[in-house]
Design an enzyme around this catalytic site. Structure first.
Site, PDB file in Angstrom:
ATOM      1  CB  THR A 100     -48.961  34.648  12.805  1.00 34.00           C
ATOM      2  OG1 THR A 100     -48.963  35.140  11.475  1.00 34.00           O
ATOM      3  CG2 THR A 100     -49.006  35.797  13.788  1.00 34.00           C
TER       4      THR A 100
ATOM      5  NE  ARG B  32     -51.761  40.899   4.124  1.00 37.80           N
ATOM      6  CZ  ARG B  32     -51.735  40.218   5.258  1.00 37.80           C
ATOM      7  NH1 ARG B  32     -50.623  40.136   5.963  1.00 37.80           N
ATOM      8  NH2 ARG B  32     -52.810  39.605   5.700  1.00 37.80           N
TER       9      ARG B  32
ATOM     10  N   GLY C 257     -55.526  37.882   7.940  1.00 40.17           N
ATOM     11  CA  GLY C 257     -55.464  39.238   8.480  1.00 40.17           C
ATOM     12  C   GLY C 257     -56.494  40.185   7.916  1.00 40.17           C
TER      13      GLY C 257
ATOM     14  N   GLY D 231     -51.176  43.127   7.430  1.00 40.77           N
ATOM     15  CA  GLY D 231     -52.371  42.455   7.954  1.00 40.77           C
ATOM     16  C   GLY D 231     -52.740  42.973   9.326  1.00 40.77           C
ATOM     17  CG  ASP D 232     -54.204  40.087  12.055  1.00 46.46           C
ATOM     18  OD1 ASP D 232     -53.749  39.565  11.015  1.00 46.46           O
ATOM     19  OD2 ASP D 232     -54.135  39.533  13.170  1.00 46.46           O
TER      20      ASP D 232
ATOM     21  CB  THR E 115     -52.694  33.612  14.468  1.00 42.63           C
ATOM     22  OG1 THR E 115     -52.293  32.909  13.285  1.00 42.63           O
ATOM     23  CG2 THR E 115     -53.421  32.631  15.380  1.00 42.63           C
TER      24      THR E 115
HETATM   25  N1  ASP Z   1     -52.551  37.255  10.655  1.00 45.33           N
HETATM   26  C1  ASP Z   1     -51.368  37.197   9.848  1.00 45.33           C
HETATM   27  C2  ASP Z   1     -51.503  38.158   8.692  1.00 45.33           C
HETATM   28  O1  ASP Z   1     -52.563  38.222   8.100  1.00 45.33           O
HETATM   29  C3  ASP Z   1     -51.077  35.845   9.311  1.00 45.33           C
HETATM   30  C4  ASP Z   1     -51.200  34.719  10.312  1.00 45.33           C
HETATM   31  O2  ASP Z   1     -51.679  34.881  11.399  1.00 45.33           O
HETATM   32  O3  ASP Z   1     -50.780  33.609  10.010  1.00 45.33           O
HETATM   33  O4  ASP Z   1     -50.538  38.795   8.357  1.00 45.33           O
END
Ligand code: ASP
Length: 315
Positions: free
Chosen positions: A175, A203, A229, A205-206, A226
């Site tokens: 990310t 889905r 998430g 994530g954060d 990152t």
């Molecule tokens: N935080 C990101 C997610 O969960 C993935 C990542 O940071 O690599 O979508």
């Protein structure tokens, strides 16, 4: 007013053979962003352009080069926040958008909304002149090969995504994100991702969630996160770090405290963090994190392993 920029290309178990590619990608993006900021660009343009450069680099899991979901499709998430007015824009599970960070900015500036998802987000992109691409333009061989291996039964690839150094690793994370403070004291944060390996369709994530993956408040600080998430969003990690700064911690202490929160849910990840005095840091509890930091006091530094090293950047 002092300026600073901190960027990342993901906290995960970057394999040895990929170290140089990550360093090169981070160095190029830091050079671009720091050059813009030093040349008088605002924090918003700096963060957007720096994240775009990272999205365009297939080494990272954002824009081109993103992970595929369980149906073999690329669904992208991104967010951007400016800390003067606490304005924010975000996009989740959107397909066929080459630079989701730009779409997030458009949503912030040209809609009454903060977060648009899926088909609606793509429609907004079309209506507002944000560049669309073919689905296959975001796809690279590495992502396709992992998808096929998982479909053939190598599910451990998914479990290894946030592996510690003692575990095997073959998942690919990365990310991207940036935080900046400009000459006028405006603080901005932005984050962009393809999400996690083999994620369920839809889905999120954060990364596109304000407070979890991204937060900026010009009176305090900004963070871009990152990592895993599902953990980060449960501890609202970006805002949790900034709340620590409000309580009097410095950026290093605040980053560590936020990681402590993440560890409560057995999470792994990291963040870049800057405060309104242009102090900048990166904190992570994964084996490695691709990151770059530039301040007037310390110059530009990049790293993927625990130590960072000076980076020559043209003015
Ligand atoms: N935080 C990101 C997610 O969960 C993935 C990542 O940071 O690599 O979508």
């Amino acid at each position: 007013m002092s300026i600073a920029l901190a960027i990342h290309g993901g906290a995960w178990n970057v394999p040895d053979e990929d170290l140089q590619l990550h360093l090169d990608g981070i160095s190029a993006a830091l050079q671009l962003g720091w050059g813009l900021l030093q040349g008088g660009a605002g924090a918003l343009a700096t963060v957007e352009q720096t994240v775009r450069a990272l999205e365009d680099n297939p080494v990272f899991n954002a824009g081109k080069g993103s992970h595929l979901n369980r149906l073999g499709r690329v669904e992208l998430d991104a967010s951007i926040m400016e800390g003067d007015h606490l304005d924010a824009g975000a996009v989740a599970a959107v397909e066929r958008v080459r630079n989701p960070i730009t779409l997030a900015r458009q949503i912030m500036e040209h809609s009454p909304h903060v977060l648009l998802v899926g088909e609606g987000a793509r429609r907004f992109a079309e209506e507002n002149g944000v560049q669309l691409c073919r689905a296959r333009d975001l796809l690279i061989g590495r992502a396709r090969e992992r998808y096929l291996r998982i479909r053939a039964g190598e599910t451990e690839l998914v479990e290894q995504e946030f592996a510690t150094e003692t575990e095997e690793h073959d998942g690919h994370m990365g990310t991207v994100g940036a935080v900046a403070i400009d000459h006028a004291g405006l603080i901005v944060a932005g984050t962009s991702t393809g999400g996690t390996l083999d994620k369920y369709p839809g889905r999120v994530g954060d990364s596109p969630l304000i407070g979890a993956g991204t937060y900026a408040d010009s009176q305090l600080a900004a963070a871009s996160c990152t990592g895993w998430g599902e953990g980060i969003l449960r501890v609202v990690m970006a805002k949790s770090a900034i709340d620590r700064i409000a309580a009097g911690m410095n950026v290093e202490q605040a980053g560590q405290a936020a990681l402590g929160d993440l560890e409560r849910v057995s999470g792994r990840g990291g963040m870049v963090l800057i405060d309104r005095h242009a102090n900048a840091t990166a904190a992570f509890n994964t084996p490695r994190m691709a990151r770059g930091i530039a301040t007037l006091r310390d110059g530009a530094r990049v790293g993927v392993e625990s130590q960072m090293r000076p980076q020559r950047v043209a003015r």
